[in-house]
Design a protein around this motif. Structure first.
Motif, PDB file in Angstrom:
ATOM      1  N   MET A   1       0.841  -1.199   0.000  1.00 36.41           N
ATOM      2  CA  MET A   1       0.000   0.000   0.000  1.00 36.41           C
ATOM      3  C   MET A   1       0.878   1.252   0.000  1.00 36.41           C
ATOM      4  N   GLU A   2       0.589   2.140  -0.985  1.00 34.46           N
ATOM      5  CA  GLU A   2       1.397   3.344  -1.076  1.00 34.46           C
ATOM      6  C   GLU A   2       0.660   4.532  -0.484  1.00 34.46           C
ATOM      7  N   GLY A   3       1.394   5.491  -0.008  1.00 27.60           N
ATOM      8  CA  GLY A   3       0.812   6.782   0.398  1.00 27.60           C
ATOM      9  C   GLY A   3      -0.274   6.626   1.442  1.00 27.60           C
ATOM     10  N   GLY A   4      -1.225   7.594   1.430  1.00 31.79           N
ATOM     11  CA  GLY A   4      -2.377   7.474   2.288  1.00 31.79           C
ATOM     12  C   GLY A   4      -2.158   8.014   3.676  1.00 31.79           C
ATOM     13  N   GLU A   5      -0.999   8.609   3.930  1.00 32.78           N
ATOM     14  CA  GLU A   5      -0.707   9.043   5.299  1.00 32.78           C
ATOM     15  C   GLU A   5      -1.596  10.192   5.749  1.00 32.78           C
ATOM     16  N   LYS A   6      -2.234  10.905   4.803  1.00 33.50           N
ATOM     17  CA  LYS A   6      -3.014  12.078   5.190  1.00 33.50           C
ATOM     18  C   LYS A   6      -4.409  11.712   5.681  1.00 33.50           C
ATOM     19  N   GLY A   7      -4.916  10.559   5.305  1.00 35.01           N
ATOM     20  CA  GLY A   7      -6.262  10.194   5.741  1.00 35.01           C
ATOM     21  C   GLY A   7      -6.979   9.375   4.697  1.00 35.01           C
ATOM     22  N   HIS A   8      -8.218   9.099   5.024  1.00 31.21           N
ATOM     23  CA  HIS A   8      -8.966   8.112   4.255  1.00 31.21           C
ATOM     24  C   HIS A   8     -10.303   8.739   3.831  1.00 31.21           C
ATOM     25  N   ILE A   9     -10.592   8.702   2.515  1.00 30.91           N
ATOM     26  CA  ILE A   9     -11.798   9.329   1.968  1.00 30.91           C
ATOM     27  C   ILE A   9     -12.635   8.266   1.257  1.00 30.91           C
ATOM     28  N   VAL A  10     -13.955   8.361   1.435  1.00 29.54           N
ATOM     29  CA  VAL A  10     -14.853   7.397   0.779  1.00 29.54           C
ATOM     30  C   VAL A  10     -15.484   8.053  -0.454  1.00 29.54           C
ATOM     31  N   LEU A  11     -15.382   7.399  -1.590  1.00 27.72           N
ATOM     32  CA  LEU A  11     -16.006   7.902  -2.815  1.00 27.72           C
ATOM     33  C   LEU A  11     -17.174   6.992  -3.194  1.00 27.72           C
ATOM     34  N   PHE A  12     -18.295   7.601  -3.570  1.00 31.97           N
ATOM     35  CA  PHE A  12     -19.495   6.808  -3.791  1.00 31.97           C
ATOM     36  C   PHE A  12     -20.288   7.367  -4.983  1.00 31.97           C
ATOM     37  N   PRO A  13     -19.908   6.936  -6.209  1.00 34.20           N
ATOM     38  CA  PRO A  13     -20.640   7.423  -7.395  1.00 34.20           C
ATOM     39  C   PRO A  13     -21.901   6.623  -7.685  1.00 34.20           C
ATOM     40  N   PHE A  14     -22.803   7.219  -8.458  1.00 33.83           N
ATOM     41  CA  PHE A  14     -23.972   6.498  -8.966  1.00 33.83           C
ATOM     42  C   PHE A  14     -23.496   5.426  -9.948  1.00 33.83           C
ATOM     43  N   MET A  15     -24.358   4.413 -10.154  1.00 27.37           N
ATOM     44  CA  MET A  15     -23.962   3.259 -10.964  1.00 27.37           C
ATOM     45  C   MET A  15     -24.176   3.538 -12.454  1.00 27.37           C
ATOM     46  N   ALA A  16     -23.254   4.272 -13.041  1.00 26.11           N
ATOM     47  CA  ALA A  16     -23.294   4.527 -14.484  1.00 26.11           C
ATOM     48  C   ALA A  16     -21.874   4.875 -14.898  1.00 26.11           C
ATOM     49  N   GLN A  17     -21.514   4.458 -16.083  1.00 26.30           N
ATOM     50  CA  GLN A  17     -20.149   4.714 -16.524  1.00 26.30           C
ATOM     51  C   GLN A  17     -19.826   6.215 -16.501  1.00 26.30           C
ATOM     52  N   GLY A  18     -20.804   7.027 -16.921  1.00 22.78           N
ATOM     53  CA  GLY A  18     -20.603   8.476 -16.970  1.00 22.78           C
ATOM     54  C   GLY A  18     -20.418   9.098 -15.584  1.00 22.78           C
ATOM     55  N   CYS A 122     -14.016  11.821   5.253  1.00 17.69           N
ATOM     56  CA  CYS A 122     -14.957  12.508   4.360  1.00 17.69           C
ATOM     57  C   CYS A 122     -15.576  11.507   3.392  1.00 17.69           C
ATOM     58  N   VAL A 123     -16.847  11.740   3.082  1.00 14.73           N
ATOM     59  CA  VAL A 123     -17.514  10.985   2.003  1.00 14.73           C
ATOM     60  C   VAL A 123     -17.722  11.961   0.858  1.00 14.73           C
ATOM     61  N   ILE A 124     -17.310  11.537  -0.335  1.00 13.78           N
ATOM     62  CA  ILE A 124     -17.627  12.336  -1.530  1.00 13.78           C
ATOM     63  C   ILE A 124     -18.632  11.514  -2.326  1.00 13.78           C
ATOM     64  N   SER A 125     -19.851  12.023  -2.404  1.00 14.17           N
ATOM     65  CA  SER A 125     -20.901  11.204  -3.011  1.00 14.17           C
ATOM     66  C   SER A 125     -21.365  11.781  -4.340  1.00 14.17           C
ATOM     67  N   ASP A 126     -22.134  10.977  -5.019  1.00 14.62           N
ATOM     68  CA  ASP A 126     -22.723  11.382  -6.283  1.00 14.62           C
ATOM     69  C   ASP A 126     -23.824  12.415  -6.068  1.00 14.62           C
ATOM     70  N   LEU A 127     -24.066  13.229  -7.091  1.00 18.26           N
ATOM     71  CA  LEU A 127     -25.140  14.220  -6.969  1.00 18.26           C
ATOM     72  C   LEU A 127     -26.526  13.574  -6.930  1.00 18.26           C
ATOM     73  N   PHE A 128     -26.623  12.318  -7.331  1.00 12.64           N
ATOM     74  CA  PHE A 128     -27.912  11.615  -7.212  1.00 12.64           C
ATOM     75  C   PHE A 128     -28.132  11.039  -5.803  1.00 12.64           C
ATOM     76  N   PHE A 129     -27.083  11.085  -4.977  1.00 11.94           N
ATOM     77  CA  PHE A 129     -27.214  10.489  -3.637  1.00 11.94           C
ATOM     78  C   PHE A 129     -27.304  11.565  -2.553  1.00 11.94           C
ATOM     79  N   GLY A 130     -28.211  12.525  -2.747  1.00  7.51           N
ATOM     80  CA  GLY A 130     -28.381  13.580  -1.742  1.00  7.51           C
ATOM     81  C   GLY A 130     -28.643  13.016  -0.353  1.00  7.51           C
ATOM     82  N   TRP A 131     -29.321  11.868  -0.291  1.00 13.20           N
ATOM     83  CA  TRP A 131     -29.667  11.238   0.997  1.00 13.20           C
ATOM     84  C   TRP A 131     -28.435  10.851   1.812  1.00 13.20           C
ATOM     85  N   SER A 132     -27.284  10.704   1.141  1.00  9.37           N
ATOM     86  CA  SER A 132     -26.104  10.177   1.857  1.00  9.37           C
ATOM     87  C   SER A 132     -25.507  11.191   2.844  1.00  9.37           C
TER      88      SER A 132
END
Ligand code: UDP
Length: 492
Positions: A1-18, A122-132
């Motif tokens: 595992m490389e890097g990552g010393e600054k912290g851990h972020i969760v990314l959560f996109p909607f299920m579409a290639q775009g 931090c969670v960075i979510s998709d614009l379709f997931f306002g509920w998150s």
């Protein structure tokens, strides 16, 4: 595992290639800053993504059984679904909430995930997931939204349009947005079919009216755009949401094309770039028109015939990414004898070499960066727009769906780098009109063309400036990204 010393972020996109691809591009960027990423998506998407094998990105499955929601088995991205089922996938996406909460809780308790010593900050979510946002805040974590595939102006129009349905309050064909009047007049032909029929009670409206207001609960929105040319659109969100808005773009995949193909079932390039390059190298500077309608769209059979007829007549070199017309399987063989004028391929590709026809998918990023490209006939998808402007290439707009109509409006009226050729797949285009628009942009002597090229060059410089990261100078996108990271550091 490389890097990552600054912290851990969760990314959560909607299920579409775009949506997934821009999130991957963001993930790459964030890991370069020393953060670790947990990238959450539904099982089938995660299986494909795991092939990308990025050392600081951990791909994590969120359970989802499409058959429980009236969807076909394995329906986990909207790319391969017909419109009604793609909409259904969107409608049922809030059902992910309980599992998202469970996963996030386990990540906080360090019970699952790869980064066992590091709780998400931090969670960075998709614009379709306002509920998150609510779920994330309950666990004491920051929540932001990432708009990776849409610009500020386009999204402001989209947001206001769905919440106000202004076309429903007038009999006229033209109207304005009550809370975004600076965007000027809109015509009903600039609305996607789903907006045209929206009345506040249809499933799409119901979803949007629930989701869009939830953005206010977030701690900020990251935009894949540039502050300097998006003042109106970004100001709209600052006014409406009263939360930080960061323009951190452009964030694009430049080289990592294997990420794209690994997330898509049908994106085998119709040509390798070296072959394209050889052809482009043989052409004069700014002499080639690149034609591509994005990752999913195609035009109707009659429009295709008119476009080909125009290309036959107009004396311009071109690369055309061609797909079977509307109503035919996009993966089927291309029937040139049926869909193109007789002898078109021989005349343009084989004998005169004035045109290069690429089936289905081209190495667009590399093509647009070649100095022989002088114009881009585009559906005005936001990534295509950014990829064009980064290279100072003016556009000819033929928007097809969703925000593309608003992007075209932005390019024509707000920043002056585009002429609009047509709207949608039912628009009655004539080859004479196509010729006129192509000549306007591609003719080195045309005054309008000179203005468009001049403007496109200005925006190329603006983008360069926004992304400059020197010891003594930081561009606006770099500063915005730093502001976002500073907020994260405070949370640690
Ligand atoms: N693209 C590509 N080759 C193609 C068609 C599209 O590489 O033949 C890429 C393009 O570079 C862009 C993305 O697919 O990054 C399309 O995204 P965009 O937002 O422009 O349009 P959309 O997919 O929403 O129509």
């Amino acid at each position: 595992m490389e890097g990552g010393e600054k912290g851990h972020i969760v990314l959560f996109p909607f299920m579409a290639q775009g949506h997934i691809i821009p999130f991957l591009a963001l993930a790459s960027k964030i890991t370069q800053k020393g953060y670790q990423i947990t990238f959450i998506n539904t099982p089938l998407n995660i299986k494909k993504l795991k092939k990308t094998n990025h050392p600081s990105i951990h791909f994590l499955e969120i359970p989802f059984d499409s058959t429980q929601h009236g969807l076909p088995q394995d329906a986990e991205t909207n790319d391969s679904l017909p419109y009604n089922l793609a909409l259904k996938l969107l409608e049922v996406s809030p059902s992910l909430e309980p599992n998202f909460k469970k996963i996030l809780t386990q990540l906080v308790e360090l019970k699952i995930g790869f980064f066992k010593k590091s709780q998400p900050i931090c969670v960075i979510s998709d614009l379709f997931f306002g509920w998150s946002a609510k779920v994330t805040h309950e666990l004491g974590i920051l929540h932001t939204i990432y708009c990776g595939a849409v610009g500020g102006f386009g999204l402001a129009c989209y947001y206001s349009m769905w919440l106000n349905l202004p076309h429903r309050h007038t009999d006229k064909l033209e109207f304005i947005l009550p809370d975004f009047q600076e965007a000027g007049k809109f015509h009903v032909t600039q609305l996607s079919p789903s907006l045209v029929i929206a009345d506040g009670n249809d499933p799409y409206s119901v979803f949007q009216m629930k989701n869009l207001p939830l953005w206010k609960n977030s701690d900020g929105v990251l935009f894949n755009t540039i502050e300097e040319f998006e003042k109106n659109g970004l100001m709209y969100f600052r006014r409406k949401l009263c939360i930080p808005i960061w323009a951190i773009g452009p964030i694009l995949f430049q080289e990592n094309d294997n990420v794209r193909s690994s997330t898509s079932p049908r994106k085998e390039p119709g040509i390798q770039f070296d072959k394209c390059k050889e052809w482009l190298d043989s052409k004069e500077k700014s002499s080639v028109l690149y034609i591509c309608f994005g990752s999913q769209n195609t035009i109707s059979a009659s429009q295709m015939m008119q476009l080909a007829k125009a290309l036959d007549v107009v004396e311009v070199n071109f690369i055309w990414v061609i797909r079977p017309p509307l109503g035919f399987d996009v993966n089927a063989d291309f029937k040139s004898e049926e869909w193109l004028p007789e002898g078109f391929i021989e005349r343009n590709q084989e004998s005169e070499q004035r045109g290069l026809i690429v089936l289905n998918w081209a190495p667009q990023v590399e093509i647009l960066a070649h100095e022989s490209i002088g114009g881009f006939l585009s559906n005005c998808g936001w990534n295509s727009v950014l990829e064009s402007l980064i290279n100072g290439v003016p556009l000819i707009g033929w928007p097809m769906a969703a925000d593309q109509f608003f992007n075209a409006k932005f390019l024509v009226e707000e920043i002056g780098v585009c002429v609009e050729m047509a709207r949608g797949t039912t628009f009655d285009v004539s080859y004479l009109d196509i010729i006129e628009k192509i000549e306007l942009v591609m003719d080195s002597e045309s005054e309008k063309g000179k203005r468009l090229r001049g403007k496109a060059c200005e925006f190329k410089e603006m983008i360069k400036d926004a992304t400059r990261d020197d010891d003594d100078y930081k561009g606006s996108s770099i500063r915005a990204m730093d502001e976002f990271f500073n907020l994260l550091m405070k949370e640690r």
